[in-house]
Design a protein around this motif. Structure first.
Motif, PDB file in Angstrom:
ATOM      1  N   ASN A 344      31.551  31.984  46.979  1.00  0.00           N
ATOM      2  CA  ASN A 344      30.754  30.918  46.371  1.00  0.00           C
ATOM      3  C   ASN A 344      30.278  31.232  44.954  1.00  0.00           C
ATOM      4  OD1 ASN A 344      30.896  29.063  48.542  1.00  0.00           O
ATOM      5  ND2 ASN A 344      29.336  30.236  49.657  1.00  0.00           N
ATOM      6  N   PRO A 345      31.189  31.600  44.037  1.00  0.00           N
ATOM      7  CA  PRO A 345      30.772  31.807  42.654  1.00  0.00           C
ATOM      8  C   PRO A 345      30.384  30.474  42.009  1.00  0.00           C
ATOM      9  CG  PRO A 345      33.148  31.815  42.801  1.00  0.00           C
ATOM     10  CD  PRO A 345      32.634  31.743  44.218  1.00  0.00           C
ATOM     11  N   SER A 346      29.496  30.518  41.048  1.00  0.00           N
ATOM     12  CA  SER A 346      29.103  29.291  40.347  1.00  0.00           C
ATOM     13  C   SER A 346      30.235  28.847  39.425  1.00  0.00           C
ATOM     14  CB  SER A 346      27.818  29.519  39.542  1.00  0.00           C
ATOM     15  OG  SER A 346      28.004  30.551  38.597  1.00  0.00           O
ATOM     16  N   SER A 347      30.234  27.564  39.087  1.00  0.00           N
ATOM     17  CA  SER A 347      31.342  27.005  38.310  1.00  0.00           C
ATOM     18  C   SER A 347      31.418  27.563  36.901  1.00  0.00           C
ATOM     19  CB  SER A 347      31.215  25.478  38.251  1.00  0.00           C
ATOM     20  OG  SER A 347      29.980  25.111  37.644  1.00  0.00           O
ATOM     21  N   ASP A 348      30.317  28.148  36.406  1.00  0.00           N
ATOM     22  CA  ASP A 348      30.335  28.683  35.045  1.00  0.00           C
ATOM     23  C   ASP A 348      30.810  30.132  34.987  1.00  0.00           C
ATOM     24  OD1 ASP A 348      28.058  29.673  36.309  1.00  0.00           O
ATOM     25  OD2 ASP A 348      26.858  29.676  34.470  1.00  0.00           O
ATOM     26  N   CYS A 349      31.148  30.724  36.116  1.00  0.00           N
ATOM     27  CA  CYS A 349      31.662  32.091  36.121  1.00  0.00           C
ATOM     28  C   CYS A 349      33.058  32.127  35.495  1.00  0.00           C
ATOM     29  CB  CYS A 349      31.759  32.626  37.552  1.00  0.00           C
ATOM     30  SG  CYS A 349      30.185  33.000  38.331  1.00  0.00           S
ATOM     31  N   ARG A 350      33.368  33.225  34.855  1.00  0.00           N
ATOM     32  CA  ARG A 350      34.702  33.380  34.282  1.00  0.00           C
ATOM     33  C   ARG A 350      35.791  33.257  35.348  1.00  0.00           C
ATOM     34  NH1 ARG A 350      35.502  38.692  30.782  1.00  0.00           N
ATOM     35  NH2 ARG A 350      37.605  37.787  30.757  1.00  0.00           N
ATOM     36  N   ILE A 351      35.482  33.718  36.558  1.00  0.00           N
ATOM     37  CA  ILE A 351      36.467  33.700  37.632  1.00  0.00           C
ATOM     38  C   ILE A 351      36.858  32.282  38.027  1.00  0.00           C
ATOM     39  CG2 ILE A 351      34.922  33.694  39.660  1.00  0.00           C
ATOM     40  CD1 ILE A 351      36.715  35.972  40.778  1.00  0.00           C
ATOM     41  N   MET A 352      35.975  31.299  37.699  1.00  0.00           N
ATOM     42  CA  MET A 352      36.282  29.896  37.977  1.00  0.00           C
ATOM     43  C   MET A 352      36.751  29.150  36.733  1.00  0.00           C
ATOM     44  SD  MET A 352      36.041  29.792  41.136  1.00  0.00           S
ATOM     45  CE  MET A 352      36.507  28.069  41.237  1.00  0.00           C
ATOM     46  N   GLN A 353      36.747  29.811  35.606  1.00  0.00           N
ATOM     47  CA  GLN A 353      37.153  29.177  34.350  1.00  0.00           C
ATOM     48  C   GLN A 353      38.521  29.635  33.879  1.00  0.00           C
ATOM     49  OE1 GLN A 353      35.351  26.823  32.653  1.00  0.00           O
ATOM     50  NE2 GLN A 353      33.911  26.832  34.356  1.00  0.00           N
ATOM     51  N   GLU A 354      38.921  30.863  34.254  1.00  0.00           N
ATOM     52  CA  GLU A 354      40.154  31.455  33.757  1.00  0.00           C
ATOM     53  C   GLU A 354      41.159  31.646  34.889  1.00  0.00           C
ATOM     54  OE1 GLU A 354      39.212  35.169  31.904  1.00  0.00           O
ATOM     55  OE2 GLU A 354      37.430  34.361  30.887  1.00  0.00           O
ATOM     56  N   GLU A 355      42.441  31.626  34.531  1.00  0.00           N
ATOM     57  CA  GLU A 355      43.454  32.033  35.505  1.00  0.00           C
ATOM     58  C   GLU A 355      43.259  33.520  35.780  1.00  0.00           C
ATOM     59  OE1 GLU A 355      48.298  31.880  36.241  1.00  0.00           O
ATOM     60  OE2 GLU A 355      47.495  31.527  34.227  1.00  0.00           O
ATOM     61  N   ILE A 356      43.135  33.898  37.043  1.00  0.00           N
ATOM     62  CA  ILE A 356      42.731  35.263  37.398  1.00  0.00           C
ATOM     63  C   ILE A 356      43.860  36.257  37.162  1.00  0.00           C
ATOM     64  CG2 ILE A 356      41.974  36.760  39.277  1.00  0.00           C
ATOM     65  CD1 ILE A 356      40.591  34.216  40.459  1.00  0.00           C
ATOM     66  N   PHE A 357      45.029  35.977  37.650  1.00  0.00           N
ATOM     67  CA  PHE A 357      46.207  36.825  37.459  1.00  0.00           C
ATOM     68  C   PHE A 357      45.941  38.258  37.911  1.00  0.00           C
ATOM     69  CE2 PHE A 357      50.349  37.306  35.286  1.00  0.00           C
ATOM     70  CZ  PHE A 357      50.868  36.068  35.619  1.00  0.00           C
ATOM     71  N   GLY A 358      45.433  38.385  39.115  1.00  0.00           N
ATOM     72  CA  GLY A 358      45.134  39.680  39.686  1.00  0.00           C
ATOM     73  C   GLY A 358      44.535  39.499  41.069  1.00  0.00           C
ATOM     74  N   PRO A 359      44.204  40.601  41.759  1.00  0.00           N
ATOM     75  CA  PRO A 359      43.775  40.538  43.157  1.00  0.00           C
ATOM     76  C   PRO A 359      42.287  40.241  43.354  1.00  0.00           C
ATOM     77  CG  PRO A 359      44.035  42.817  42.502  1.00  0.00           C
ATOM     78  CD  PRO A 359      44.422  41.993  41.315  1.00  0.00           C
ATOM     79  N   LEU A 360      41.765  39.277  42.623  1.00  0.00           N
ATOM     80  CA  LEU A 360      40.432  38.731  42.870  1.00  0.00           C
ATOM     81  C   LEU A 360      40.602  37.337  43.450  1.00  0.00           C
ATOM     82  CD1 LEU A 360      38.619  39.646  39.514  1.00  0.00           C
ATOM     83  CD2 LEU A 360      38.702  40.984  41.631  1.00  0.00           C
ATOM     84  N   LEU A 361      39.807  37.005  44.476  1.00  0.00           N
ATOM     85  CA  LEU A 361      40.007  35.731  45.159  1.00  0.00           C
ATOM     86  C   LEU A 361      38.667  35.045  45.435  1.00  0.00           C
ATOM     87  CD1 LEU A 361      42.086  33.807  46.387  1.00  0.00           C
ATOM     88  CD2 LEU A 361      41.861  35.055  48.544  1.00  0.00           C
ATOM     89  N   PRO A 362      38.295  34.032  44.652  1.00  0.00           N
ATOM     90  CA  PRO A 362      37.091  33.251  44.939  1.00  0.00           C
ATOM     91  C   PRO A 362      37.256  32.444  46.225  1.00  0.00           C
ATOM     92  CG  PRO A 362      37.825  32.924  42.673  1.00  0.00           C
ATOM     93  CD  PRO A 362      38.935  33.632  43.394  1.00  0.00           C
TER      94      PRO A 362
END
Length: 481
Positions: A344-362
């Motif tokens: 549940n990251p907030s919408s302003d987090c980088r993880i929700m703004q950028e293509e992750i291209f790695g093993p992070l999964l919101p």
């Protein structure tokens, strides 16, 4: 000595680009329509080169990544590419055959057909994450369509660039296929060449630069740009099975895949259950953890640090982070980044703004399918969309109410591996298609030809020659004029 310095011989200057382009253009002008046998033989030679040089390709990818799973390379770079070549060979005669089109009664006895004409010299800009596949799959379409091709590889994969250049040179002269390395500046110069078609695979930001560079020449483009590919898990799908399939899709190439699951949308109250199953499936897939030989390293330290910064940003903004494995000193040294969930990251987090291209999964809890669809539609159109759910009506609702480059229902990644299906984006994830018939068509001019018959005799059009009398005017009215 750095990897880039070792392979300085494959880094061109502007003069080298122009010289090869001019040589290919001259060769194409001397043979504008290669016959079926010529094209088929080139595709067969391309297939054999990949199969005969498996070990060299595996070693090159391993060197570029620091560690690249050999079996992933065999699947993603060799077998999947060979499948596209074999599909093109099987269907080439049908693709080259003129397509008959209907002729209006007013233009009989004339006839219409479409002739697929080779475009000319094709530019292919391949990214670093799957350098062989994303160079050779478009090349397959270019050769099938009767073209010549220049390939610009990423500066991050010098070993892959060298091996591809070396093995292609065994069968193809540079006037047919040429491979180049070089830094970002070389890519900028490459995209300015007056290609007859240019295909770029990479980030949205660089895609915009490629489009601007191609604009003065009005170069036709195919852009495959990635983006944030969502996964919806509906309430009727077993969480264990969804987690199993998503885990596979996210750990392949350590998440460095343009169509990798980028974030999860699931019903409220289900995040904990999902995290539990993901943890179990991760342990099943990688019993030795991130240090497993089956798990690939992050391509370089800059991208490794970028993932850490994205994760730190989410933590600072209140997201709950669940690492599926503790990041050991050994794995850090090898740039092995364990799969990590961000709840549940907030919408302003980088993880929700950028293509992750790695093993992070919101992982985001929603109020159901309508809420999930609304969240997807609020962002850019993704390259891929994944839906886990059995109800046909809800599957159809999702397909009708969202836009994406491609869709897989009840699995992930598999739409990319279908040789008979087009691959490409829409909106911010790009435009145009490669693979199969659509790739052949992208690199051809589909030329309409009308053939008038009845030479010296009657044709319907003669009734409309001036001077216009009552009969001509009556016919014009019947035609809708």
């Amino acid at each position: 000595m750095t990897s880039a310095q070792q392979y300085v011989d494959i880094a061109p200057d502007d003069t080298a680009f122009s010289a090869v382009f001019n040589a290919q253009k001259s060769a194409f002008n001397a043979s504008k329509y290669p016959d079926y046998a010529s094209r088929h033989n080139k595709l067969k030679a391309l297939e054999n080169l990949l199969l005969d040089n498996r070990d060299a390709i595996i070693a090159a990818l391993h060197e570029d990544f620091g560690h690249r799973s050999a079996d992933e390379t065999r699947i993603a770079e060799i077998s999947s590419t060979v499948a596209h070549i074999r599909y093109a060979r099987k269907n080439l005669a049908k693709w080259m055959r003129p397509q008959r089109r209907a002729t209006s009664i007013w233009f009989l006895p004339g006839s219409n057909h479409i002739q697929a004409q080779p475009a000319g010299v094709i530019g292919i800009m391949a990214p670093w994450n799957y350098p062989i596949n994303l160079a050779v799959a478009p090349l397959t379409s270019a050769l099938a369509a009767g073209n010549r091709a220049m390939i610009k590889m990423s500066e991050y994969t010098p070993a892959s660039t060298k091996v591809l250049k070396t093995i292609l040179a065994k069968e193809f002269d540079e006037s047919e296929i040429a491979v180049f390395g070089g830094e970002a500046e070389s890519s900028a110069q490459f995209s300015k060449l007056p290609f007859d078609h240019l295909m770029f695979t990479g980030s949205i930001a660089v895609g915009k630069k490629v489009m601007a560079a191609a604009a003065p020449n009005l170069t036709p483009l195919t852009l495959e740009l990635g983006g944030k590919s969502p996964v919806i898990i509906n309430k009727d799908y077993p969480m264990e099975e969804a987690a199993s399939r998503i885990t596979f899709g996210k750990i392949v190439n350590a998440g460095q895949t343009c169509v990798a699951p980028d974030y999860i949308l699931l019903p409220k109250g289900k995040a904990e259950d999902f995290a539990m199953w993901m943890s179990r499936k991760y342990a099943d897939r990688l019993p030795e953890g991130a240090c497993s030989q089956d798990y690939t390293s992050i391509i370089d330290q800059r991208n490794y640090n970028r993932l850490i910064a994205i994760l730190d940003d989410a933590i600072s903004k209140g997201a709950t982070v669940i690492p599926l494995e503790q990041n050991s000193t050994s794995s850090q040294e090898k740039r092995k980044f364990p799969l990590t969930l961000v709840i549940n990251p907030s919408s302003d987090c980088r993880i929700m703004q950028e293509e992750i291209f790695g093993p992070l999964l919101p992982v985001i809890e929603t109020d159901g399918l309508d809420d999930a669809i609304a969240r997807i539609n609020a962002g850019g159109r993704p390259l891929a969309l994944y839906y886990f759910g059995h109800a046909p009506a809800e599957q159809e609702k999702l397909l009708r109410q969202t836009h994406s480059g491609g869709v897989t229902v009840n699995d992930v990644l598999l739409q990319f591996l279908q040789p008979s299906q087009p691959f490409g984006g829409t909106g911010s994830s790009g435009f145009g298609s490669c693979h199969g018939w659509e790739g052949f068509r992208s690199f051809s001019h589909m030329k309409p030809v009308f053939t008038q018959k009845g030479i010296g005799g009657f044709t319907g059009l003669k009734l409309l020659y001036p001077p216009y009398g009552p009969l001509a005017r009556r016919l014009i009215t019947m035609m809708g004029g």
